[in-house]
Design an enzyme around this catalytic site. Structure first.
Site, PDB file in Angstrom:
ATOM      1  N   HIS A 142      -7.161  -4.578  -1.206  1.00 24.27           N
ATOM      2  CA  HIS A 142      -6.342  -5.832  -1.600  1.00 24.27           C
ATOM      3  C   HIS A 142      -7.144  -6.776  -2.497  1.00 24.27           C
ATOM      4  CE1 HIS A 142      -6.178  -4.894   3.037  1.00 24.27           C
ATOM      5  NE2 HIS A 142      -4.913  -5.130   2.808  1.00 24.27           N
ATOM      6  N   HIS A 154       0.864  -0.936  -0.014  1.00 25.24           N
ATOM      7  CA  HIS A 154      -0.009   0.091   0.096  1.00 25.24           C
ATOM      8  C   HIS A 154       0.826   1.162   0.058  1.00 25.24           C
ATOM      9  CE1 HIS A 154      -3.355  -2.879   0.785  1.00 25.24           C
ATOM     10  NE2 HIS A 154      -2.756  -3.020   1.989  1.00 25.24           N
TER      11      HIS A 154
END
Lengths: 329, 329
Positions: free
Chosen positions: B215, B56
């Site tokens: 995700h 991320h």
């Protein structure tokens, strides 16, 4: 083609509208969507004007602001801005001390900026960037292409202009920084130009393009997918070889993403490139890692080494406040 | 799979090595690669510790530095950090004023941070972010997911900690900012986890996933590719509807790229979202546009609206010096 857009014909103006709204504290649009200019100009400062085809954001509009450019002229995607755009921008931001045009070395850009320079009423000088060591001539270029190193020229010269340097000095400084800067890129995927609607070039699932240009121009060769270390080694060797002698030199190492490559991979490449340059005796004293000179959604990156000396390093460190690069302010 | 990597097993540590080299002025690695911590701690300041699965970036390690986090614990890609990592980080950066853990709401993260909190010797408080309005429960989440709004919590609470606020106040502020923040995302392509080597989910050439998780978790629905305006309208309507009443409220509007989407498209979405929120009476007084909370190489973006009031806006504006967010320093 999967992009956040409404129509291919309006992607540039709609993106500029959002950009100007997001950064209204720094900049405004000029002449409709002809150029992006600083909100506040400082009389007596040499005006720095750049530009080029859109699709490389944040270059150049994202570098308009204190410590970098006074105006940037965005052409349509991968298309040079017109002489008219450049002329209007120069007329708007030249407060009497003249204007320095910073131009990436592509035939259309050079021609159109030169036409504007001839028509402009004030003093004009030009710096043409050509930092890409991959190939000597290319699809739209005679001589080497101007790529990510252009950011370094714009930052260093921008800081000098802010400090009051005159036009001749800025021209010499820009040429010197360009001459001390080398880049090379590699593509994992093609970019897709919105108006074309399909990838600019075909590339296999196990292939990469060494030395790719920032518009998807062919590089040195197509090869099978290599490890990050092998990619970094080939690029660093090309850059160091082109410099000749880099031992003992201070440098900025800049790893630039092309738009579709995430930070995690860019930092991995940075680590590899840094070890490789340090093994060649370079003293890496500054770092920049991120997607600053992009090629739409292309997955890939470039490595730039800029041998900045003490004075140029101070200019690199000087405060900057733009949409794309900001520190000290 | 096309990534700049050497081996899937070492991508995280190699990337962290490059990251630490590039930002050695701000941070160092702790415990090998267990956590990233500020180079210099300020005794008496409450320590802010966050973390989560890698992939991320720049979240969270890129937000370690003055005005934001003291430490961040990166798990393997899309995998929670272990309690051991969090415990070591807290022990390292808690200078006596206690530690606030900022945790995105995923079951593994919450469990592992809570285990660390129970084992820690100093005072500990937790803020769990859950700003994603897309779905109520998800693949790895009971309740709403914590997504891009986490950045806003880390920035505002980070500034307050820097200004000397005590642990209880920071916990209350973090909960309040989280409660005033809503996000939703959309994916054009899947991400590819290096260890898996293939896309996390299949998606057609003419499809998009509304409400995707960071995700690659399923969102609200799969749909055919829509215009940017239609995408922005659906997301803004979901966010505004969830808030209930936004009329007359000051807000930060944050358009976040997922890693594979270039700035040009993000700014276009920003312009669309801004017009849509303003039409609903929101006063957009701050902007953030860029790829800050990514999902590896996923093409897509999220929109976050954070109803920051006067005091929180001042904290948003306060100086910050991290790898991923920097101003005023």
């Amino acid at each position: 083609m999967k992009k956040f857009m409404n129509e291919a014909g309006s992607i540039l103006t709609e993106s500029l509208d959002g950009f100007a709204m997001a950064h209204a504290d720094i900049l405004t649009l000029g002449g409709g969507h002809k150029f992006v200019r600083r909100r506040t100009l400082r009389p007596g400062k040499v005006a720095l004007v750049s530009g080029g085809g859109a699709g490389h954001e944040p270059l150049h509009a994202g570098f308009v602001g204190h410590g970098m450019l006074d105006a940037a002229c965005p052409g349509q995607v991968f298309t040079s801005p017109t002489p008219d755009q450049v002329l209007e921008a120069v007329a708007d931001v030249d407060t009497g001390a003249g204007a320095l045009l910073i131009i990436k070395n592509y035939e259309g850009d050079v021609m159109n900026f030169e036409m504007a320079a001839e028509m402009a009423s004030g003093a004009i000088a030009k710096v043409i960037t050509n930092d890409d060591v991959a190939v000597e001539n290319s699809t739209w270029t005679t001589g080497r292409r101007g790529v990510a190193g252009t950011l370094v020229v714009e930052k260093v010269v921008g800081a000098a202009a802010e400090a009051g340097m005159a036009l001749d000095g800025l021209k010499a400084l820009g040429d010197a920084v360009n001459g001390a800067t080398r880049s090379m890129g590699v593509a994992l995927t093609s970019c897709t130009v919105p108006a074309a609607g399909r990838p600019t070039f075909d590339i296999g699932a196990d292939e990469m393009e060494f030395g790719v240009g920032i518009h998807g121009e062919p590089g040195r060769r197509r090869d099978t997918l290599k490890s990050a270390d092998a990619v970094a080694e080939e690029i660093c060797a090309a850059i160091a070889g082109d410099f000749g002698d880099v031992r003992g030199r201070d440098a900025l190492l800049f790893v630039n993403g092309f738009g579709g490559t995430p930070a995690m991979e860019l930092y991995l490449i940075y680590g590899a490139a840094r070890r490789l340059f340090e093994a060649r005796g370079v003293k890496v004293v500054r770092a920049l890692v991120g997607s600053y000179v992009t090629s739409l959604d292309m997955a890939g990156c470039s490595i730039t080494l800029s041998l900045l000396d003490g004075a140029a390093l101070e200019l690199w460190d000087a405060p900057v406040h733009t949409a794309g690069l900001r520190w000290g302010l």
